[in-house]
Design an enzyme around this catalytic site. Structure first.
Site, PDB file in Angstrom:
ATOM      1  N   ASP A  17       0.618  33.389 -20.791  1.00 31.19           N
ATOM      2  CA  ASP A  17      -0.538  34.051 -20.176  1.00 31.19           C
ATOM      3  C   ASP A  17      -1.583  34.406 -21.231  1.00 31.19           C
ATOM      4  OD1 ASP A  17       1.543  35.722 -20.958  1.00 31.19           O
ATOM      5  OD2 ASP A  17       1.548  36.916 -19.130  1.00 31.19           O
ATOM      6  N   ASP A  47       4.262  37.163 -25.303  1.00 30.72           N
ATOM      7  CA  ASP A  47       3.648  37.168 -23.979  1.00 30.72           C
ATOM      8  C   ASP A  47       2.306  37.914 -24.091  1.00 30.72           C
ATOM      9  OD1 ASP A  47       4.428  36.877 -20.854  1.00 30.72           O
ATOM     10  OD2 ASP A  47       3.320  38.752 -21.151  1.00 30.72           O
ATOM     11  N   HIS A  86       9.264  43.471 -18.986  1.00 31.55           N
ATOM     12  CA  HIS A  86       8.776  44.768 -18.476  1.00 31.55           C
ATOM     13  C   HIS A  86       9.903  45.640 -17.929  1.00 31.55           C
ATOM     14  CE1 HIS A  86       4.670  43.650 -19.132  1.00 31.55           C
ATOM     15  NE2 HIS A  86       4.719  42.616 -18.316  1.00 31.55           N
ATOM     16  N   HIS A 143       1.254  40.256 -22.305  1.00 29.64           N
ATOM     17  CA  HIS A 143       1.406  41.684 -22.014  1.00 29.64           C
ATOM     18  C   HIS A 143       2.405  42.352 -22.965  1.00 29.64           C
ATOM     19  CE1 HIS A 143       0.196  39.776 -18.157  1.00 29.64           C
ATOM     20  NE2 HIS A 143      -0.592  40.830 -18.100  1.00 29.64           N
TER      21      HIS A 143
END
Ligand SMILES: [Zn+2]
Length: 372
Positions: free
Chosen positions: A296, A207, A171, A209
Protein backbone atom coordinates in the site's frame (compact mmCIF):
# COMPACT_ATOMS: atom_id res chain seq x y z
CA UNK A 1 12.03 -19.36 -2.84
CA UNK A 2 9.24 -21.33 -1.25
CA UNK A 3 5.84 -19.66 -1.05
CA UNK A 4 3.37 -20.80 1.58
CA UNK A 5 -0.24 -20.45 0.42
CA UNK A 6 -3.62 -21.86 1.32
CA UNK A 7 -7.00 -21.30 -0.35
CA UNK A 8 -8.50 -21.05 3.18
CA UNK A 9 -8.30 -17.26 2.82
CA UNK A 10 -11.11 -17.39 0.22
CA UNK A 11 -13.57 -18.06 3.07
CA UNK A 12 -12.99 -14.51 4.36
CA UNK A 13 -15.14 -13.24 1.54
CA UNK A 14 -15.55 -9.50 2.13
CA UNK A 15 -17.38 -7.19 -0.26
CA UNK A 16 -17.92 -3.98 1.71
CA UNK A 17 -16.21 -2.14 4.55
CA UNK A 18 -16.99 0.98 6.51
CA UNK A 19 -14.80 4.05 6.36
CA UNK A 20 -15.78 6.96 8.60
CA UNK A 21 -19.33 5.69 8.69
CA UNK A 22 -19.67 5.26 4.95
CA UNK A 23 -20.11 1.84 3.39
CA UNK A 24 -17.56 1.44 0.57
CA UNK A 25 -16.37 -1.45 -1.61
CA UNK A 26 -13.94 -3.52 0.43
CA UNK A 27 -10.22 -3.08 -0.16
CA UNK A 28 -9.01 -6.19 1.64
CA UNK A 29 -10.56 -8.76 -0.72
CA UNK A 30 -9.68 -12.31 -1.70
CA UNK A 31 -8.59 -11.23 -5.16
CA UNK A 32 -5.49 -9.62 -3.60
CA UNK A 33 -3.90 -12.90 -2.62
CA UNK A 34 -4.98 -14.57 -5.85
CA UNK A 35 -3.28 -11.83 -7.91
CA UNK A 36 -0.03 -12.43 -6.06
CA UNK A 37 -0.36 -16.19 -6.37
CA UNK A 38 -0.97 -15.89 -10.13
CA UNK A 39 2.07 -13.66 -10.66
CA UNK A 40 4.41 -15.87 -8.65
CA UNK A 41 3.12 -18.94 -10.44
CA UNK A 42 3.68 -17.32 -13.84
CA UNK A 43 7.19 -16.30 -12.78
CA UNK A 44 8.14 -19.95 -12.54
CA UNK A 45 10.84 -19.35 -9.93
CA UNK A 46 8.73 -19.97 -6.84
CA UNK A 47 7.74 -23.30 -5.28
CA UNK A 48 4.32 -23.37 -3.59
CA UNK A 49 3.81 -25.34 -0.41
CA UNK A 50 0.73 -25.81 1.77
CA UNK A 51 0.84 -24.72 5.39
CA UNK A 52 0.80 -27.26 8.20
CA UNK A 53 -1.61 -27.02 11.12
CA UNK A 54 0.19 -25.55 14.14
CA UNK A 55 -2.76 -25.59 16.51
CA UNK A 56 -3.79 -22.83 18.86
CA UNK A 57 -0.79 -22.69 21.23
CA UNK A 58 1.37 -20.37 19.07
CA UNK A 59 -1.61 -18.00 18.79
CA UNK A 60 -2.30 -17.78 22.52
CA UNK A 61 1.45 -17.28 23.06
CA UNK A 62 0.76 -13.83 21.59
CA UNK A 63 -2.99 -13.22 21.87
CA UNK A 64 -5.43 -13.18 24.77
CA UNK A 65 -7.37 -16.48 24.70
CA UNK A 66 -10.63 -14.54 24.99
CA UNK A 67 -9.95 -12.87 21.64
CA UNK A 68 -9.42 -16.27 20.04
CA UNK A 69 -12.68 -17.57 21.56
CA UNK A 70 -14.59 -14.51 20.37
CA UNK A 71 -13.33 -14.82 16.80
CA UNK A 72 -14.12 -18.53 16.80
CA UNK A 73 -17.77 -18.14 17.87
CA UNK A 74 -18.59 -14.64 16.63
CA UNK A 75 -20.42 -15.63 13.47
CA UNK A 76 -22.43 -18.43 15.06
CA UNK A 77 -23.43 -15.91 17.76
CA UNK A 78 -24.57 -13.44 15.09
CA UNK A 79 -26.82 -16.14 13.69
CA UNK A 80 -27.97 -17.44 17.08
CA UNK A 81 -28.90 -13.92 18.19
CA UNK A 82 -30.83 -13.33 14.98
CA UNK A 83 -28.73 -10.34 13.93
CA UNK A 84 -29.65 -9.76 10.28
CA UNK A 85 -26.43 -8.37 8.85
CA UNK A 86 -24.19 -9.59 6.01
CA UNK A 87 -21.15 -9.11 8.29
CA UNK A 88 -20.43 -8.38 11.93
CA UNK A 89 -19.17 -4.94 12.82
CA UNK A 90 -19.37 -3.29 16.23
CA UNK A 91 -22.09 -0.91 17.25
CA UNK A 92 -20.26 0.47 20.28
CA UNK A 93 -16.61 0.80 21.24
CA UNK A 94 -15.77 1.25 24.91
CA UNK A 95 -14.22 4.71 24.96
CA UNK A 96 -12.29 4.82 28.24
CA UNK A 97 -14.25 7.91 29.25
CA UNK A 98 -17.30 5.67 29.64
CA UNK A 99 -15.73 4.43 32.87
CA UNK A 100 -14.25 7.71 34.10
CA UNK A 101 -14.37 7.95 37.89
CA UNK A 102 -14.51 4.19 38.40
CA UNK A 103 -11.50 2.65 40.13
CA UNK A 104 -9.46 0.02 38.30
CA UNK A 105 -10.86 -2.53 40.77
CA UNK A 106 -14.41 -1.44 40.01
CA UNK A 107 -13.80 -1.61 36.26
CA UNK A 108 -12.31 -5.10 36.62
CA UNK A 109 -15.27 -6.25 38.70
CA UNK A 110 -18.11 -4.54 36.90
CA UNK A 111 -17.21 -4.11 33.23
CA UNK A 112 -17.62 -7.39 31.38
CA UNK A 113 -17.40 -8.67 27.86
CA UNK A 114 -20.87 -7.96 26.48
CA UNK A 115 -23.29 -10.71 25.47
CA UNK A 116 -24.64 -9.04 22.30
CA UNK A 117 -22.45 -9.98 19.32
CA UNK A 118 -22.24 -6.32 18.25
CA UNK A 119 -21.16 -5.36 21.75
CA UNK A 120 -18.59 -8.15 21.83
CA UNK A 121 -17.20 -6.92 18.51
CA UNK A 122 -16.69 -3.53 20.16
CA UNK A 123 -15.09 -5.12 23.23
CA UNK A 124 -12.46 -6.95 21.14
CA UNK A 125 -12.31 -4.71 18.08
CA UNK A 126 -10.47 -1.49 17.31
CA UNK A 127 -12.60 -0.14 14.49
CA UNK A 128 -15.26 -0.83 11.89
CA UNK A 129 -12.66 -1.70 9.21
CA UNK A 130 -12.53 -5.42 9.95
CA UNK A 131 -15.92 -6.87 8.97
CA UNK A 132 -16.27 -10.43 10.20
CA UNK A 133 -18.10 -13.07 8.12
CA UNK A 134 -18.79 -16.79 8.35
CA UNK A 135 -15.36 -17.83 7.09
CA UNK A 136 -13.25 -15.22 8.84
CA UNK A 137 -12.01 -17.39 11.67
CA UNK A 138 -10.92 -20.27 9.42
CA UNK A 139 -9.20 -17.86 7.06
CA UNK A 140 -7.43 -16.10 9.92
CA UNK A 141 -6.29 -19.44 11.35
CA UNK A 142 -5.04 -20.37 7.87
CA UNK A 143 -3.03 -17.14 7.65
CA UNK A 144 -1.38 -17.94 10.99
CA UNK A 145 -0.44 -21.41 9.75
CA UNK A 146 0.96 -19.86 6.57
CA UNK A 147 3.17 -17.55 8.67
CA UNK A 148 4.28 -20.32 11.02
CA UNK A 149 5.07 -22.68 8.15
CA UNK A 150 7.19 -19.99 6.49
CA UNK A 151 8.96 -19.49 9.84
CA UNK A 152 9.56 -23.26 10.09
CA UNK A 153 11.22 -23.28 6.66
CA UNK A 154 13.56 -20.48 7.65
CA UNK A 155 14.35 -21.88 11.10
CA UNK A 156 15.22 -25.13 9.32
CA UNK A 157 17.78 -23.26 7.24
CA UNK A 158 16.10 -21.69 4.20
CA UNK A 159 17.58 -18.26 3.48
CA UNK A 160 14.07 -16.91 2.90
CA UNK A 161 10.44 -17.98 2.67
CA UNK A 162 7.33 -16.02 1.74
CA UNK A 163 4.02 -16.49 3.52
CA UNK A 164 1.12 -15.27 1.40
CA UNK A 165 -0.93 -14.35 4.46
CA UNK A 166 -4.50 -13.16 4.12
CA UNK A 167 -6.13 -11.68 6.12
CA UNK A 168 -3.15 -9.52 7.14
CA UNK A 169 -2.13 -9.19 10.77
CA UNK A 170 -0.03 -6.27 11.96
CA UNK A 171 -2.88 -4.15 13.38
CA UNK A 172 -4.04 -6.98 15.66
CA UNK A 173 -2.82 -6.45 19.23
CA UNK A 174 -2.70 -8.92 22.10
CA UNK A 175 -6.38 -8.45 22.97
CA UNK A 176 -7.70 -6.66 19.90
CA UNK A 177 -8.48 -7.18 16.23
CA UNK A 178 -8.97 -4.39 13.68
CA UNK A 179 -7.74 -2.75 10.50
CA UNK A 180 -8.50 -5.80 8.29
CA UNK A 181 -6.46 -7.91 10.77
CA UNK A 182 -7.61 -10.66 13.16
CA UNK A 183 -4.51 -12.53 14.33
CA UNK A 184 -1.08 -10.91 14.16
CA UNK A 185 0.65 -13.33 11.80
CA UNK A 186 4.05 -11.60 12.00
CA UNK A 187 4.02 -11.34 15.79
CA UNK A 188 2.99 -14.98 16.14
CA UNK A 189 5.81 -16.01 13.80
CA UNK A 190 8.36 -13.81 15.60
CA UNK A 191 7.35 -15.23 18.97
CA UNK A 192 7.59 -18.79 17.67
CA UNK A 193 11.08 -18.09 16.29
CA UNK A 194 12.23 -16.59 19.61
CA UNK A 195 10.95 -19.65 21.46
CA UNK A 196 12.53 -22.18 19.10
CA UNK A 197 15.88 -20.47 18.50
CA UNK A 198 16.31 -18.44 21.75
CA UNK A 199 17.70 -15.73 19.49
CA UNK A 200 16.80 -12.07 19.25
CA UNK A 201 14.36 -11.49 16.37
CA UNK A 202 13.78 -8.30 14.38
CA UNK A 203 10.54 -7.34 12.67
CA UNK A 204 10.85 -5.01 9.68
CA UNK A 205 7.42 -3.57 8.89
CA UNK A 206 7.26 -1.96 5.45
CA UNK A 207 3.50 -1.82 5.11
CA UNK A 208 2.15 1.70 4.48
CA UNK A 209 0.50 1.74 7.88
CA UNK A 210 2.03 1.57 11.32
CA UNK A 211 1.76 -1.92 12.78
CA UNK A 212 0.27 -0.85 16.08
CA UNK A 213 -0.46 -4.45 17.03
CA UNK A 214 3.12 -5.63 16.59
CA UNK A 215 4.37 -2.59 18.51
CA UNK A 216 1.94 -3.28 21.36
CA UNK A 217 2.73 -6.98 21.61
CA UNK A 218 6.49 -6.46 21.89
CA UNK A 219 6.48 -3.03 23.61
CA UNK A 220 8.20 -4.32 26.76
CA UNK A 221 10.22 -7.07 25.14
CA UNK A 222 14.00 -6.97 24.92
CA UNK A 223 14.23 -9.95 22.57
CA UNK A 224 12.17 -8.60 19.67
CA UNK A 225 12.98 -5.33 17.92
CA UNK A 226 10.11 -3.77 15.98
CA UNK A 227 11.16 -1.37 13.21
CA UNK A 228 8.44 0.24 11.11
CA UNK A 229 8.38 2.64 8.17
CA UNK A 230 4.91 4.06 7.64
CA UNK A 231 2.63 6.99 6.97
CA UNK A 232 2.55 9.65 9.66
CA UNK A 233 -0.31 8.89 12.08
CA UNK A 234 -1.25 12.58 11.97
CA UNK A 235 -2.67 11.85 8.52
CA UNK A 236 -3.29 8.10 8.44
CA UNK A 237 -4.67 5.09 10.26
CA UNK A 238 -4.12 3.99 13.02
CA UNK A 239 -3.94 7.65 14.14
CA UNK A 240 -3.18 6.96 17.82
CA UNK A 241 0.20 5.25 17.48
CA UNK A 242 3.19 5.27 15.13
CA UNK A 243 5.14 8.36 16.14
CA UNK A 244 8.91 8.51 16.32
CA UNK A 245 8.97 9.07 20.09
CA UNK A 246 7.40 5.63 20.79
CA UNK A 247 10.52 3.64 21.64
CA UNK A 248 9.40 0.89 24.05
CA UNK A 249 9.51 0.53 27.83
CA UNK A 250 11.14 -1.69 30.42
CA UNK A 251 13.14 -4.48 28.79
CA UNK A 252 11.85 -3.15 25.49
CA UNK A 253 13.23 0.37 25.95
CA UNK A 254 14.95 1.28 22.70
CA UNK A 255 13.66 -1.82 20.88
CA UNK A 256 10.88 0.02 19.05
CA UNK A 257 11.73 2.28 16.12
CA UNK A 258 9.06 4.17 14.21
CA UNK A 259 9.94 6.03 11.03
CA UNK A 260 6.87 8.05 9.97
CA UNK A 261 6.94 9.55 6.47
CA UNK A 262 4.89 12.20 4.71
CA UNK A 263 2.43 11.96 1.85
CA UNK A 264 4.18 11.91 -1.51
CA UNK A 265 7.24 9.98 -0.23
CA UNK A 266 9.38 9.05 -3.24
CA UNK A 267 11.47 5.96 -3.99
CA UNK A 268 14.65 7.77 -2.94
CA UNK A 269 13.17 9.08 0.31
CA UNK A 270 11.78 5.65 1.13
CA UNK A 271 15.11 3.94 0.47
CA UNK A 272 16.72 6.35 2.92
CA UNK A 273 14.25 5.18 5.56
CA UNK A 274 14.93 1.54 4.64
CA UNK A 275 18.64 2.09 5.21
CA UNK A 276 17.91 3.66 8.60
CA UNK A 277 15.67 0.71 9.51
CA UNK A 278 18.23 -1.86 8.40
CA UNK A 279 20.97 -0.07 10.37
CA UNK A 280 18.79 -0.42 13.48
CA UNK A 281 18.33 -4.12 12.80
CA UNK A 282 22.06 -4.63 12.12
CA UNK A 283 22.72 -3.46 15.71
CA UNK A 284 20.88 -6.49 17.06
CA UNK A 285 22.04 -10.06 17.43
CA UNK A 286 19.99 -12.82 15.84
CA UNK A 287 19.88 -14.37 12.41
CA UNK A 288 16.23 -13.97 11.33
CA UNK A 289 14.15 -10.98 10.25
CA UNK A 290 10.38 -11.20 10.01
CA UNK A 291 9.24 -8.83 7.27
CA UNK A 292 5.73 -7.38 7.38
CA UNK A 293 5.44 -6.69 3.67
CA UNK A 294 2.84 -4.25 2.40
CA UNK A 295 2.37 -2.77 -1.04
CA UNK A 296 0.00 0.00 0.00
CA UNK A 297 3.13 2.18 -0.32
CA UNK A 298 2.69 1.90 -4.10
CA UNK A 299 1.97 5.11 -6.00
CA UNK A 300 -1.40 3.93 -7.29
CA UNK A 301 -2.63 2.39 -4.06
CA UNK A 302 -6.20 3.54 -3.36
CA UNK A 303 -5.62 4.09 0.38
CA UNK A 304 -1.94 5.07 0.46
CA UNK A 305 -0.34 8.43 -0.37
CA UNK A 306 3.27 7.42 -1.10
CA UNK A 307 4.71 7.45 -4.63
CA UNK A 308 6.71 4.23 -4.76
CA UNK A 309 7.22 2.39 -8.05
CA UNK A 310 7.47 -1.32 -8.79
CA UNK A 311 11.20 -1.10 -9.39
CA UNK A 312 11.95 0.15 -5.88
CA UNK A 313 10.43 -2.97 -4.34
CA UNK A 314 13.14 -5.00 -6.02
CA UNK A 315 15.76 -2.73 -4.46
CA UNK A 316 14.13 -2.88 -0.99
CA UNK A 317 14.12 -6.67 -1.17
CA UNK A 318 17.74 -6.67 -2.30
CA UNK A 319 18.90 -4.34 0.49
CA UNK A 320 16.97 -6.27 3.13
CA UNK A 321 18.55 -9.57 2.08
CA UNK A 322 21.98 -7.91 1.85
CA UNK A 323 21.97 -7.67 5.64
CA UNK A 324 22.85 -11.35 5.52
CA UNK A 325 20.01 -12.58 7.73
CA UNK A 326 17.37 -15.11 6.85
CA UNK A 327 13.97 -13.67 5.98
CA UNK A 328 10.45 -14.73 6.93
CA UNK A 329 8.51 -12.51 4.55
CA UNK A 330 4.80 -12.21 5.38
CA UNK A 331 2.16 -10.42 3.33
CA UNK A 332 0.31 -7.55 5.00
CA UNK A 333 -1.51 -4.84 2.99
CA UNK A 334 -1.52 -3.52 -0.57
CA UNK A 335 -4.77 -2.67 -2.32
CA UNK A 336 -4.03 -1.69 -5.91
CA UNK A 337 -4.94 -5.11 -7.18
CA UNK A 338 -3.58 -4.85 -10.76
CA UNK A 339 -0.05 -4.18 -9.48
CA UNK A 340 0.13 -6.53 -6.50
CA UNK A 341 1.56 -9.48 -8.39
CA UNK A 342 4.34 -7.53 -10.05
CA UNK A 343 5.21 -5.68 -6.85
CA UNK A 344 5.46 -8.95 -4.92
CA UNK A 345 7.48 -10.57 -7.68
CA UNK A 346 9.87 -7.60 -7.71
CA UNK A 347 10.39 -7.63 -3.93
CA UNK A 348 10.88 -11.37 -3.65
CA UNK A 349 13.21 -11.62 -6.63
CA UNK A 350 15.25 -8.79 -5.11
CA UNK A 351 15.45 -10.69 -1.83
CA UNK A 352 16.69 -13.73 -3.73
CA UNK A 353 19.34 -11.79 -5.63
CA UNK A 354 17.57 -12.37 -8.94
CA UNK A 355 17.11 -9.55 -11.44
CA UNK A 356 13.56 -8.21 -11.70
CA UNK A 357 12.78 -8.68 -15.42
CA UNK A 358 9.44 -6.86 -15.52
CA UNK A 359 6.62 -8.56 -17.34
CA UNK A 360 5.37 -6.65 -20.37
CA UNK A 361 2.08 -4.91 -19.62
CA UNK A 362 -0.70 -7.40 -20.13
CA UNK A 363 1.82 -10.22 -19.88
CA UNK A 364 -0.46 -12.00 -17.52
CA UNK A 365 -3.67 -11.20 -15.73
CA UNK A 366 -4.45 -7.52 -15.90
CA UNK A 367 -1.07 -6.37 -14.64
CA UNK A 368 -0.74 -2.69 -15.37
CA UNK A 369 2.07 -2.35 -12.88
CA UNK A 370 4.91 -2.05 -15.34
CA UNK A 371 3.31 0.88 -17.06
CA UNK A 372 2.02 2.32 -13.75
ZN1 LIG B 1 -1.41 -1.18 5.35
Amino acid sequence: MQVVYTPAHLAHDITTETFMGLSIPANEVAERAEKIRDALTADGGFAFVEPTDHGEAPITAVHEPGLVRFLEVAWSEVRRQGIARPFLSADTYPNTAMFEGMSEDAIAALVREPVHAGGRAGFWGLDSAAPLVAGTYLAARGAVDVALTAADLVVAGAPAAYGLCRPPGHHAARSMYGGYCFFNNAAIAAEAIVRSTHEHVAILDVDYHHGNGSQQIFWRRGDVRYVSIHADPDSDYPYFLGRADETGEGDGAGENLNIPLSAGTTDEEYLGAVDQALDAIAETSGSVIVVSLGFDTYGLDPIGTFALTTGVYHEIGRRTAALGRRLVILQEGGYHRPSLGENARAWLRGAEGRSFEPRPAGGFGESGAVAG
